[in-house]
Scaffold this motif. Sequence first.
Motif, PDB file in Angstrom:
ATOM      1  N   VAL A 101       9.816 -22.923  11.679  1.00 28.45           N
ATOM      2  CA  VAL A 101       9.737 -21.516  10.977  1.00 28.45           C
ATOM      3  C   VAL A 101      10.711 -20.483  11.314  1.00 28.45           C
ATOM      4  CG1 VAL A 101       7.140 -21.770  10.227  1.00 28.45           C
ATOM      5  CG2 VAL A 101       8.101 -20.680  12.449  1.00 28.45           C
ATOM      6  N   GLU A 102      10.934 -19.611  10.616  1.00 24.63           N
ATOM      7  CA  GLU A 102      11.892 -18.311  11.076  1.00 24.63           C
ATOM      8  C   GLU A 102      11.257 -17.078  10.285  1.00 24.63           C
ATOM      9  OE1 GLU A 102      15.522 -18.066   8.364  1.00 24.63           O
ATOM     10  OE2 GLU A 102      15.161 -20.144   8.038  1.00 24.63           O
ATOM     11  N   TRP A 103      11.632 -16.026  11.232  1.00 19.45           N
ATOM     12  CA  TRP A 103      11.184 -14.584  10.883  1.00 19.45           C
ATOM     13  C   TRP A 103      11.795 -14.015   9.688  1.00 19.45           C
ATOM     14  CZ3 TRP A 103       6.927 -12.183  11.995  1.00 19.45           C
ATOM     15  CH2 TRP A 103       6.777 -10.884  11.585  1.00 19.45           C
ATOM     16  N   VAL A 104      11.283 -13.861   8.468  1.00 20.13           N
ATOM     17  CA  VAL A 104      11.988 -13.372   7.372  1.00 20.13           C
ATOM     18  C   VAL A 104      11.543 -12.313   6.671  1.00 20.13           C
ATOM     19  CG1 VAL A 104      12.299 -14.341   4.926  1.00 20.13           C
ATOM     20  CG2 VAL A 104      12.441 -15.923   6.528  1.00 20.13           C
ATOM     21  N   GLU A 105      12.237 -11.539   6.359  1.00 18.92           N
ATOM     22  CA  GLU A 105      11.722 -10.316   5.618  1.00 18.92           C
ATOM     23  C   GLU A 105      12.218 -10.125   4.315  1.00 18.92           C
ATOM     24  OE1 GLU A 105      12.804  -6.671   8.049  1.00 18.92           O
ATOM     25  OE2 GLU A 105      11.838  -7.524   9.575  1.00 18.92           O
ATOM     26  N   GLU A 106      11.416  -9.944   3.478  1.00 15.22           N
ATOM     27  CA  GLU A 106      11.586  -9.930   1.974  1.00 15.22           C
ATOM     28  C   GLU A 106      10.880  -8.493   1.270  1.00 15.22           C
ATOM     29  OE1 GLU A 106       9.595 -12.049  -1.944  1.00 15.22           O
ATOM     30  OE2 GLU A 106       9.099 -13.336   0.102  1.00 15.22           O
ATOM     31  N   GLU A 107      11.880  -8.023   0.435  1.00 15.87           N
ATOM     32  CA  GLU A 107      11.080  -6.913  -0.189  1.00 15.87           C
ATOM     33  C   GLU A 107      10.007  -7.225  -0.966  1.00 15.87           C
ATOM     34  OE1 GLU A 107      13.981  -3.733  -2.161  1.00 15.87           O
ATOM     35  OE2 GLU A 107      13.312  -5.115  -3.881  1.00 15.87           O
ATOM     36  N   SER A 108       9.071  -6.367  -1.097  1.00 14.36           N
ATOM     37  CA  SER A 108       7.951  -6.658  -1.666  1.00 14.36           C
ATOM     38  C   SER A 108       7.254  -5.083  -2.006  1.00 14.36           C
ATOM     39  CB  SER A 108       6.983  -7.513  -0.822  1.00 14.36           C
ATOM     40  OG  SER A 108       5.613  -7.602  -1.628  1.00 14.36           O
ATOM     41  N   TYR A 109       6.448  -5.299  -3.170  1.00 14.54           N
ATOM     42  CA  TYR A 109       5.566  -4.097  -3.547  1.00 14.54           C
ATOM     43  C   TYR A 109       4.089  -4.463  -2.627  1.00 14.54           C
ATOM     44  CZ  TYR A 109       8.863  -2.260  -6.832  1.00 14.54           C
ATOM     45  OH  TYR A 109       9.906  -1.750  -7.514  1.00 14.54           O
ATOM     46  N   PHE A 110       3.628  -3.260  -2.385  1.00 14.60           N
ATOM     47  CA  PHE A 110       2.372  -3.377  -1.792  1.00 14.60           C
ATOM     48  C   PHE A 110       1.481  -2.617  -2.331  1.00 14.60           C
ATOM     49  CE2 PHE A 110       5.061  -5.097   1.515  1.00 14.60           C
ATOM     50  CZ  PHE A 110       4.133  -5.788   2.363  1.00 14.60           C
ATOM     51  N   PHE A 111       0.454  -3.059  -2.389  1.00 14.73           N
ATOM     52  CA  PHE A 111      -1.023  -2.272  -2.813  1.00 14.73           C
ATOM     53  C   PHE A 111      -1.853  -1.433  -1.571  1.00 14.73           C
ATOM     54  CE2 PHE A 111      -5.520  -2.085  -3.554  1.00 14.73           C
ATOM     55  CZ  PHE A 111      -5.808  -1.095  -4.725  1.00 14.73           C
ATOM     56  N   ARG A 112      -2.049  -0.179  -1.741  1.00  7.90           N
ATOM     57  CA  ARG A 112      -2.791   0.292  -0.776  1.00  7.90           C
ATOM     58  C   ARG A 112      -4.159   0.037  -0.587  1.00  7.90           C
ATOM     59  NH1 ARG A 112       0.970   4.244   1.037  1.00  7.90           N
ATOM     60  NH2 ARG A 112       2.299   4.965  -0.610  1.00  7.90           N
ATOM     61  N   LEU A 113      -4.289  -1.172   0.092  1.00  8.12           N
ATOM     62  CA  LEU A 113      -5.906  -1.632   0.014  1.00  8.12           C
ATOM     63  C   LEU A 113      -6.630  -0.783   1.057  1.00  8.12           C
ATOM     64  CD1 LEU A 113      -7.824  -3.613  -0.859  1.00  8.12           C
ATOM     65  CD2 LEU A 113      -7.089  -5.440   0.923  1.00  8.12           C
ATOM     66  N   SER A 114      -5.829  -0.443   2.109  1.00  5.82           N
ATOM     67  CA  SER A 114      -6.237   0.361   3.162  1.00  5.82           C
ATOM     68  C   SER A 114      -7.161   1.583   2.897  1.00  5.82           C
ATOM     69  CB  SER A 114      -5.279   0.687   4.435  1.00  5.82           C
ATOM     70  OG  SER A 114      -4.173   1.248   3.825  1.00  5.82           O
ATOM     71  N   ARG A 115      -6.723   2.232   1.683  1.00  7.05           N
ATOM     72  CA  ARG A 115      -7.244   3.293   1.146  1.00  7.05           C
ATOM     73  C   ARG A 115      -8.695   3.078   0.751  1.00  7.05           C
ATOM     74  NH1 ARG A 115      -3.713   6.604  -3.407  1.00  7.05           N
ATOM     75  NH2 ARG A 115      -2.379   7.468  -1.936  1.00  7.05           N
ATOM     76  N   TYR A 116      -9.056   1.767   0.494  1.00  4.84           N
ATOM     77  CA  TYR A 116     -10.253   1.343  -0.134  1.00  4.84           C
ATOM     78  C   TYR A 116     -11.484   1.151   0.669  1.00  4.84           C
ATOM     79  CZ  TYR A 116      -7.882   2.691  -4.280  1.00  4.84           C
ATOM     80  OH  TYR A 116      -7.288   3.501  -5.222  1.00  4.84           O
ATOM     81  N   GLN A 117     -11.284   0.785   2.050  1.00  3.71           N
ATOM     82  CA  GLN A 117     -12.092   0.455   3.018  1.00  3.71           C
ATOM     83  C   GLN A 117     -13.771   1.304   2.783  1.00  3.71           C
ATOM     84  OE1 GLN A 117     -10.857   0.083   7.060  1.00  3.71           O
ATOM     85  NE2 GLN A 117     -13.119  -0.546   7.806  1.00  3.71           N
ATOM     86  N   ASP A 118     -13.548   2.479   2.668  1.00  7.85           N
ATOM     87  CA  ASP A 118     -14.901   3.217   2.770  1.00  7.85           C
ATOM     88  C   ASP A 118     -15.457   3.043   1.134  1.00  7.85           C
ATOM     89  OD1 ASP A 118     -14.548   3.873   5.138  1.00  7.85           O
ATOM     90  OD2 ASP A 118     -13.638   6.028   4.921  1.00  7.85           O
ATOM     91  N   LYS A 119     -14.667   3.288   0.348  1.00  7.00           N
ATOM     92  CA  LYS A 119     -14.989   3.090  -1.109  1.00  7.00           C
ATOM     93  C   LYS A 119     -15.772   1.736  -1.091  1.00  7.00           C
ATOM     94  CE  LYS A 119     -12.191   6.464  -3.108  1.00  7.00           C
ATOM     95  NZ  LYS A 119     -10.672   6.722  -3.601  1.00  7.00           N
ATOM     96  N   LEU A 120     -15.282   0.880  -0.984  1.00  7.68           N
ATOM     97  CA  LEU A 120     -15.966  -0.510  -1.086  1.00  7.68           C
ATOM     98  C   LEU A 120     -17.140  -0.750  -0.293  1.00  7.68           C
ATOM     99  CD1 LEU A 120     -12.408  -2.708  -0.622  1.00  7.68           C
ATOM    100  CD2 LEU A 120     -13.912  -2.635  -2.752  1.00  7.68           C
ATOM    101  N   LEU A 121     -17.176  -0.286   1.212  1.00  6.71           N
ATOM    102  CA  LEU A 121     -18.503  -0.381   1.888  1.00  6.71           C
ATOM    103  C   LEU A 121     -19.610   0.384   1.051  1.00  6.71           C
ATOM    104  CD1 LEU A 121     -16.819  -0.247   5.530  1.00  6.71           C
ATOM    105  CD2 LEU A 121     -17.962  -2.269   4.487  1.00  6.71           C
TER     106      LEU A 121
END
Length: 515
Positions: free
Chosen positions: A156-176
Amino acid sequence: MSQERFYITTAIAYPNGAPHIGHGYELIATDAIARFMRLDGRDVLFLTGSDEHGQKMQQTAEREGISPRQLAERNTARFREMGPALNASNDDYIRTSEERHYKTCAALWEKMVATGDIYLDKYAGWYSVRDEAYYDASELTKGADGNYTAPSGTPVEWVEEESYFFRLSRYQDKLLELYERVPNFISPETRRNEVMSFVKGGLKDLSVSRTTFDWGIPVPGDPKHIMYVWVDALTNYVTATGWPDETHPRAKFWPADVHIIGKDIVRFHTVYWPAFLMSAGLPLPKRVFCHGFLFNKGEKMSKSVGNVIDPFALASHYGIDPVRYFFLREVPFGQDGSYSPEAIVQRMNADLANDLGNLAQRSLSMIAKNLGGELPQPGPLGDEDKAMLAEADGLIAMAREAMSDFALHQMLSRIWAVIAEANRYFAGNEPWALRKSNPERFGTVLWVTAEVLRQVAILTQPVMPTACGKLLDILGVPVDKRSFAELGGGARIVGGSTLPAPVAIFPRYVEAETE
RNA sequence: GGCACCGUAGCUCAGCGGUAGAGCAGGGGAAUCAUAAUCCCUUGGUCGGCGGUUCAAAUCCGUCCGGUGCUACCA
């Protein structure tokens, strides 16, 4: 007066191979719930389908020298055929490669962008070129030369790829907060516990696009990216309701009442999915119900072991209705279950042929032979008759109670308890002796038995539509008198009508001679 | 390693503070209308081990053993 609506879905299958019994089980169970709700007066939308994008599809297609779309075309056909093969009553079959789905996904994506929950960054990880897959650091092993290798043994090799991310981290409290406010949002409870502990452990933003392959839905405004699996796959549930077209005839069905899924995809349905919907400003599904896995005689089914069960073969060998009954009666819905030929034959013979089939046969043939096929009018009802009828009348309430948690096995077990009682009632009254000694009583016992059979047959239609339909035919119940509105004692089987000649509904299963 | 769940009759499981239950399988009997189906009776368990709380524990608490799931780390 608007009819109460009910929207239910299965997970969509990944058609990278042939359907197996796990797919069939989910379809059967979901179908039974959908049928139950229809018979109970709801306006039902029942959706199933296939999830056709992704790298695996693309790879398989390349290997076979065809396009991913051709592969999807071919394999999805087989999944679609499973519907009729198991007598599923789905109102639609969605494919993620369809135009309508592209539109809905793009719209959902744009909503999430508008909320500020989508951003461009880099996806970094350990990548195996040979496997064409990313691995988590925890999966790797360090070789003697100090380099890392994947579980498959490839470098395996360390690879970086451009990607869109979704701010899931924002939803922790709302989900709980959601899990607390709607305690049955995730069931069974054991799954809820798992998800809650996962979310409490913290949520990282989610990579939601890829640039390394192109068999998928393009990201709006940046088509070198395609949406990565979860946005694409989960959104199918909304697509089927026509969103974002609010004038669509099915728009009224969102939010779904329940997603029926396997326990392996709980997180995606109970964490990612509600977060996406919150971000897009859409209402959340009311519930997510996770069923268990099926084992072959207690062993996990796998292609390599060669113990995978083919749903088509099973249905054609034992019959569609017995197979449906078996899985729904034998496996507590939500738990793992086990399949074996012995177990299915046991259920077919004991529950279907002996308990129910034989009760129908013995009582109806008595009417045919002794009363010229005319269903008798009951005489005055004694305590015993009333008690028997009361048990049958109580079934619908018990069934609704069980079904409020999708406890199909419990519903069936309660119905069969009444069938057992009806056998006791019948044997205890000895109608074969009453035939000459007390014709009026004879008629009453047969009428009560027929009435119990009528209610049992109506209530069991969701599980065994064809067989129960036949049983209702020979009970002389008109087709428009077979909904749950006819249960509970408000309606009774009509004495004095002439019944068709009885035929055996549930034949005994005898293993074919293997010379 | 952490968290959760489970361990009850041969099998599958219910019971979750008040004298051990169901279905199937096993044994005996009755009946003969019926797909040799049905009905009645019955064998069978120190409720995983140990300790505690309680007048009373399968049921509550602790601990150990065995199993399952989720999750983490060992970089």
